[in-house]
Design a protein around this motif. Sequence first.
Motif, PDB file in Angstrom:
ATOM      1  N   ASN A  22       0.812  -1.212   0.000  1.00 22.10           N
ATOM      2  CA  ASN A  22       0.000   0.000   0.000  1.00 22.10           C
ATOM      3  C   ASN A  22       0.844   1.259   0.000  1.00 22.10           C
ATOM      4  O   ASN A  22       0.438   2.283  -0.547  1.00 22.10           O
ATOM      5  CB  ASN A  22      -0.972  -0.012   1.180  1.00 22.10           C
ATOM      6  N   LEU A  23       2.006   1.178   0.608  1.00 18.16           N
ATOM      7  CA  LEU A  23       2.908   2.324   0.586  1.00 18.16           C
ATOM      8  C   LEU A  23       3.387   2.575  -0.850  1.00 18.16           C
ATOM      9  O   LEU A  23       3.473   3.725  -1.293  1.00 18.16           O
ATOM     10  CB  LEU A  23       4.093   2.044   1.516  1.00 18.16           C
ATOM     11  N   LEU A  24       3.673   1.503  -1.567  1.00 22.28           N
ATOM     12  CA  LEU A  24       4.097   1.645  -2.970  1.00 22.28           C
ATOM     13  C   LEU A  24       2.979   2.250  -3.820  1.00 22.28           C
ATOM     14  O   LEU A  24       3.219   3.117  -4.659  1.00 22.28           O
ATOM     15  CB  LEU A  24       4.484   0.282  -3.553  1.00 22.28           C
ATOM     16  N   THR A  25       1.739   1.788  -3.579  1.00 23.16           N
ATOM     17  CA  THR A  25       0.605   2.340  -4.315  1.00 23.16           C
ATOM     18  C   THR A  25       0.462   3.830  -4.024  1.00 23.16           C
ATOM     19  O   THR A  25       0.241   4.635  -4.935  1.00 23.16           O
ATOM     20  CB  THR A  25      -0.687   1.604  -3.916  1.00 23.16           C
ATOM     21  N   LEU A  26       0.621   4.182  -2.737  1.00 28.74           N
ATOM     22  CA  LEU A  26       0.540   5.598  -2.363  1.00 28.74           C
ATOM     23  C   LEU A  26       1.617   6.400  -3.093  1.00 28.74           C
ATOM     24  O   LEU A  26       1.362   7.489  -3.604  1.00 28.74           O
ATOM     25  CB  LEU A  26       0.704   5.753  -0.847  1.00 28.74           C
ATOM     26  N   ALA A  27       2.815   5.845  -3.167  1.00 35.52           N
ATOM     27  CA  ALA A  27       3.914   6.557  -3.822  1.00 35.52           C
ATOM     28  C   ALA A  27       3.580   6.837  -5.287  1.00 35.52           C
ATOM     29  O   ALA A  27       3.860   7.924  -5.803  1.00 35.52           O
ATOM     30  CB  ALA A  27       5.202   5.734  -3.721  1.00 35.52           C
ATOM     31  N   HIS A  28       2.945   5.865  -5.951  1.00 35.88           N
ATOM     32  CA  HIS A  28       2.559   6.084  -7.349  1.00 35.88           C
ATOM     33  C   HIS A  28       1.529   7.190  -7.475  1.00 35.88           C
ATOM     34  O   HIS A  28       1.618   8.048  -8.338  1.00 35.88           O
ATOM     35  CB  HIS A  28       2.017   4.787  -7.954  1.00 35.88           C
ATOM     36  N   ASN A  29       0.531   7.151  -6.600  1.00 33.55           N
ATOM     37  CA  ASN A  29      -0.510   8.179  -6.655  1.00 33.55           C
ATOM     38  C   ASN A  29       0.026   9.540  -6.259  1.00 33.55           C
ATOM     39  O   ASN A  29      -0.439  10.568  -6.722  1.00 33.55           O
ATOM     40  CB  ASN A  29      -1.663   7.806  -5.719  1.00 33.55           C
ATOM     41  N   PHE A  30       1.020   9.528  -5.383  1.00 31.65           N
ATOM     42  CA  PHE A  30       1.527  10.790  -4.833  1.00 31.65           C
ATOM     43  C   PHE A  30       2.190  11.646  -5.913  1.00 31.65           C
ATOM     44  O   PHE A  30       2.331  12.850  -5.736  1.00 31.65           O
ATOM     45  CB  PHE A  30       2.509  10.505  -3.684  1.00 31.65           C
ATOM     46  N   LEU A  31       2.581  11.019  -7.031  1.00 34.72           N
ATOM     47  CA  LEU A  31       3.186  11.783  -8.128  1.00 34.72           C
ATOM     48  C   LEU A  31       2.271  12.913  -8.593  1.00 34.72           C
ATOM     49  O   LEU A  31       2.730  13.915  -9.137  1.00 34.72           O
ATOM     50  CB  LEU A  31       3.473  10.846  -9.313  1.00 34.72           C
ATOM     51  N   ILE A  32       0.970  12.730  -8.360  1.00 36.09           N
ATOM     52  CA  ILE A  32       0.004  13.746  -8.789  1.00 36.09           C
ATOM     53  C   ILE A  32       0.152  15.009  -7.949  1.00 36.09           C
ATOM     54  O   ILE A  32      -0.078  16.119  -8.435  1.00 36.09           O
ATOM     55  CB  ILE A  32      -1.430  13.181  -8.641  1.00 36.09           C
ATOM     56  N   VAL A  33       0.568  14.826  -6.682  1.00 34.79           N
ATOM     57  CA  VAL A  33       0.536  15.945  -5.734  1.00 34.79           C
ATOM     58  C   VAL A  33       1.399  17.142  -6.178  1.00 34.79           C
ATOM     59  O   VAL A  33       0.895  18.270  -6.225  1.00 34.79           O
ATOM     60  CB  VAL A  33       0.899  15.455  -4.309  1.00 34.79           C
ATOM     61  N   PRO A  34       2.686  16.930  -6.531  1.00 36.93           N
ATOM     62  CA  PRO A  34       3.489  18.085  -6.949  1.00 36.93           C
ATOM     63  C   PRO A  34       2.897  18.803  -8.162  1.00 36.93           C
ATOM     64  O   PRO A  34       2.942  20.037  -8.225  1.00 36.93           O
ATOM     65  CB  PRO A  34       4.855  17.488  -7.294  1.00 36.93           C
ATOM     66  N   VAL A  35       2.298  18.037  -9.070  1.00 33.32           N
ATOM     67  CA  VAL A  35       1.695  18.649 -10.258  1.00 33.32           C
ATOM     68  C   VAL A  35       0.547  19.568  -9.841  1.00 33.32           C
ATOM     69  O   VAL A  35       0.473  20.730 -10.250  1.00 33.32           O
ATOM     70  CB  VAL A  35       1.196  17.556 -11.233  1.00 33.32           C
ATOM     71  N   VAL A  36      -0.326  19.029  -8.994  1.00 33.46           N
ATOM     72  CA  VAL A  36      -1.467  19.821  -8.537  1.00 33.46           C
ATOM     73  C   VAL A  36      -0.986  21.074  -7.810  1.00 33.46           C
ATOM     74  O   VAL A  36      -1.496  22.183  -8.030  1.00 33.46           O
ATOM     75  CB  VAL A  36      -2.369  18.971  -7.601  1.00 33.46           C
ATOM     76  N   LEU A  37       0.026  20.902  -6.957  1.00 32.95           N
ATOM     77  CA  LEU A  37       0.480  22.047  -6.155  1.00 32.95           C
ATOM     78  C   LEU A  37       1.235  23.076  -7.007  1.00 32.95           C
ATOM     79  O   LEU A  37       1.303  24.244  -6.645  1.00 32.95           O
ATOM     80  CB  LEU A  37       1.359  21.566  -4.990  1.00 32.95           C
ATOM     81  N   LEU A  38       1.785  22.622  -8.137  1.00 35.17           N
ATOM     82  CA  LEU A  38       2.427  23.576  -9.055  1.00 35.17           C
ATOM     83  C   LEU A  38       1.371  24.410  -9.780  1.00 35.17           C
ATOM     84  O   LEU A  38       1.528  25.617  -9.963  1.00 35.17           O
ATOM     85  CB  LEU A  38       3.284  22.837 -10.080  1.00 35.17           C
ATOM     86  N   ILE A  39       0.300  23.737 -10.175  1.00 33.13           N
ATOM     87  CA  ILE A  39      -0.756  24.449 -10.910  1.00 33.13           C
ATOM     88  C   ILE A  39      -1.564  25.347  -9.959  1.00 33.13           C
ATOM     89  O   ILE A  39      -1.890  26.479 -10.279  1.00 33.13           O
ATOM     90  CB  ILE A  39      -1.695  23.439 -11.613  1.00 33.13           C
ATOM     91  N   PHE A  40      -1.869  24.815  -8.782  1.00 33.24           N
ATOM     92  CA  PHE A  40      -2.634  25.582  -7.793  1.00 33.24           C
ATOM     93  C   PHE A  40      -1.808  25.722  -6.518  1.00 33.24           C
ATOM     94  O   PHE A  40      -1.990  24.956  -5.572  1.00 33.24           O
ATOM     95  CB  PHE A  40      -3.954  24.871  -7.465  1.00 33.24           C
ATOM     96  N   PRO A  41      -0.879  26.679  -6.469  1.00 32.48           N
ATOM     97  CA  PRO A  41       0.026  26.783  -5.306  1.00 32.48           C
ATOM     98  C   PRO A  41      -0.755  27.026  -4.015  1.00 32.48           C
ATOM     99  O   PRO A  41      -1.759  27.737  -4.010  1.00 32.48           O
ATOM    100  CB  PRO A  41       0.905  27.984  -5.649  1.00 32.48           C
ATOM    101  N   GLN A  42      -0.272  26.387  -2.946  1.00 33.51           N
ATOM    102  CA  GLN A  42      -0.881  26.540  -1.623  1.00 33.51           C
ATOM    103  C   GLN A  42       0.136  27.193  -0.688  1.00 33.51           C
ATOM    104  O   GLN A  42       1.339  27.102  -0.925  1.00 33.51           O
ATOM    105  CB  GLN A  42      -1.286  25.164  -1.074  1.00 33.51           C
TER     106      GLN A  42
END
Lengths: 260, 261
Positions: free
Chosen positions: A116-136
């Motif tokens: 499950n940690l590996l699955t999370l790591a794969h999904n987590f790739l989305i996070v930097p993209v989202v945060l680049l487009i919509f900075p928090q």
Amino acid sequence: MALALGDLAEGLRRSWLWAALAQQDLRLRYRGSVLGPFWQTLTTAVMIAGMGFIYSKLFRIRVDSYLPMLALGLIFWMFVSALVTESCTTFTAVQGIIQQVKLPFSVHVYRLLYRNLLTLAHNFLIVPVVLLIFPQPIQFWRLLELVPALALILVNGAWLAILLGMISARFRDVPPIVASVVQVVFFVTPVMWPLAALGAAARWVELNPLFAMIDVLRAPLLGVSQAPYSWTILIGMTVLGCATAFAFFARFRHRLAFWV
Amino acid sequence: MSLVRLRDVSVDFPIYQGGSRSLKKALLATSTRGNLASDGLDRITVRALREISLELVNGDRLALIGANGAGKTTLLKVLAGVYEPSQGTITAFGKVSSLLDINVGLEIDATGYENIIMRGMFMGIRPREMRRMAGGIAEFTELGHYLDMPVRTYSAGMMVRLSFAISTCVRPEILIMDEWLSAGDAQFLGKAQRRIEGFVRESSILVLASHSMELVEEWCNRGILLEHGRIAAMGPVSEVVAAYRRLVESGSAAVAPAAAA
């Protein structure tokens, strides 16, 4: 008691085994697809994009604040809910192995966590993209909070896997019950909708343990503070859960091979 | 040096789902050779093994024979360390390799080669080392290009070849096998027997459960006849096979062995 501790330690020592098994699990799950496990990443990304734009309109929230909340919420929800539901099959899914070779039972627990940690790591790739487009408004030192948060959640995953895994092996009607409960909890957990929208009722929702898990991971990445009790709930749950699961494990470990 | 010693080992099987009435009925109605009893919580327990004592040393090739449900597989699982005895003690020195069920432990969606690596890991052999041995295993199975195909496409005999070759790739000190071996063809059985004889010469222990008296007499030197979870006869394999044949003829073994083999 000593045997149960020995099992947990002996399992840890076989990290090469469960790490390889977890990787094999993912490989087999996405066999035949060109993207492999990134197929999951793509599915999640499309879902977040679609829901982000539509629900921000429905809830009348600006997409640049709604979409990051949704993205992180969904990714972490998928992680913690999978930990809970997959817990039920920790031992029954590997019944064949348990019936054939003597291995520390904890190997199956660590395999589940690592997968499950590996699955999370794969999904987590989305996070930097989202945060680049919509900075928090992220404070970078607060990202350090992710370390204890993730560690505590994994410990919770471990006791859940032991406790629910054993109970489900003994009582076969437990997994569907857990699955239904998790499904219902999804709708009362602020994943798709902002907690603030509830107003005064929010403080009841904050007591949801699955929300506490998501909250400690999500808040630092959104640059907001956690709900007041999230850490307390998480720590309390860890202590209580570990004690219960360990007592159960020490008491019934030798019967597990007969249950699966 | 390998050694297995069982002292007064009993195994009680709780049948938890027995709470439902129909299964309870079904259990009592069938010709299960174990002994049914109800414990305090109204769960059914089957005493699968009662007070089994035996000692195996280097070079012993033990045959377990008996009707279906006599306790053979349970005893194999106790020897493999999978089941802890409810009473009594078991001492085992030596690396145990068990072949209890062909399908079990094989990932049917993975290829033959992937299964070689995986089964090896369960035996405690790291993938790197296992990859080195894969060639030898592949050769023994004679499966050729089938090893690149998912195991779900294999016949029972092919699975036997694969499982046997993997489990015996490193010399096991204690090799435990259930009766499925007979799914292999004659040529493979001959090959398997030669391999096992090699191991046993190098002082390993073999425990084999089977309904095939020919196989048992050829492969084993000692025998145990199990009846209702008890040792009914123990000694040289020819004597125990004779005792079993008498038992079958007298009709007290309810399940005909030919049908099960």
